[in-house]
Design a protein around this motif. Structure first.
Motif, PDB file in Angstrom:
ATOM      1  N   THR A 108       0.841  -1.202   0.000  1.00  0.00           N
ATOM      2  CA  THR A 108       0.000   0.000   0.000  1.00  0.00           C
ATOM      3  C   THR A 108       0.872   1.246   0.000  1.00  0.00           C
ATOM      4  N   TRP A 109       1.926   1.245   0.808  1.00  0.00           N
ATOM      5  CA  TRP A 109       2.834   2.389   0.863  1.00  0.00           C
ATOM      6  C   TRP A 109       3.444   2.653  -0.515  1.00  0.00           C
ATOM      7  N   TYR A 110       3.923   1.597  -1.178  1.00  0.00           N
ATOM      8  CA  TYR A 110       4.552   1.787  -2.479  1.00  0.00           C
ATOM      9  C   TYR A 110       3.539   2.283  -3.518  1.00  0.00           C
ATOM     10  N   ARG A 111       2.296   1.867  -3.389  1.00  0.00           N
ATOM     11  CA  ARG A 111       1.251   2.369  -4.287  1.00  0.00           C
ATOM     12  C   ARG A 111       1.051   3.873  -4.056  1.00  0.00           C
ATOM     13  N   GLY A 119       8.868   9.419  -5.540  1.00  0.00           N
ATOM     14  CA  GLY A 119      10.129   8.774  -5.882  1.00  0.00           C
ATOM     15  C   GLY A 119      10.433   7.660  -4.908  1.00  0.00           C
ATOM     16  N   PRO A 120      11.554   7.004  -5.066  1.00  0.00           N
ATOM     17  CA  PRO A 120      11.872   5.851  -4.219  1.00  0.00           C
ATOM     18  C   PRO A 120      11.964   6.249  -2.743  1.00  0.00           C
TER      19      PRO A 120
END
Length: 154
Positions: A108-111, A119-120
């Motif tokens: 969810t965080w990466y989404r 960004g990364p």
């Protein structure tokens, strides 16, 4: 949860194990403590600590507590079905201690990060940012205590 991770500088595991008993709404603070209940937890460095929280984070926690309305669930961020699943798996011996307590949290965080175009970054970057902000305004030893760092060099 993201507001608590950032404003309190909590590690993800500390937030996951946060119970309503750890949240002091009158003093606007949360306690990071060891526990031996359903989900055993030991803070890194074995140091318990009390973290003052900004009003916004406390207001969000209060709203979450009302919205959850799960009297048998002591955890702030762990929903009752997941807690029951973990408890059951522990009883029958299929729970692995390092398994993700919260399903899909990092996914969810990466989404969120991808959609926002930040960004990364990682969830732990919220903690790093909080501690950096503290270090700009507070004495080093106070930042160390709030962060739960054993070594002042950290």
């Amino acid at each position: 949860m993201l507001a608590v991770l950032y404003s309190g500088g909590l590690r993800v595991g500390e937030a996951v194990h946060l119970t309503w008993a750890d949240v002091d709404f009158e003093r606007d603070e949360v306690r990071v403590i060891a526990r031996k209940d359903v989900l055993e937890f030991q803070p890194k460095g074995k140091r318990s600590r009390v973290i003052p929280m900004p009003k916004l984070a406390m207001d969000l926690l209060a709203r979450l507590q009302v919205e959850q309305a799960e009297p048998s669930n002591p955890y702030a961020f762990l929903r009752l079905p997941r807690l029951r699943s973990i408890s059951h798996r522990r009883r029958i011996g299929t729970w692995k201690p390092l398994q993700a307590t919260l399903n899909n949290l990092r996914r969810t965080w990466y989404r969120i990060v991808t959609v926002s175009g930040i960004g990364p970054t990682t969830l732990h970057d919220l903690r790093r940012s909080a501690i950096t902000n503290w270090a700009r305004r507070l004495p080093t030893h106070v930042t160390q205590v709030l962060a739960g760092h054993v070594n002042i060099q950290t």
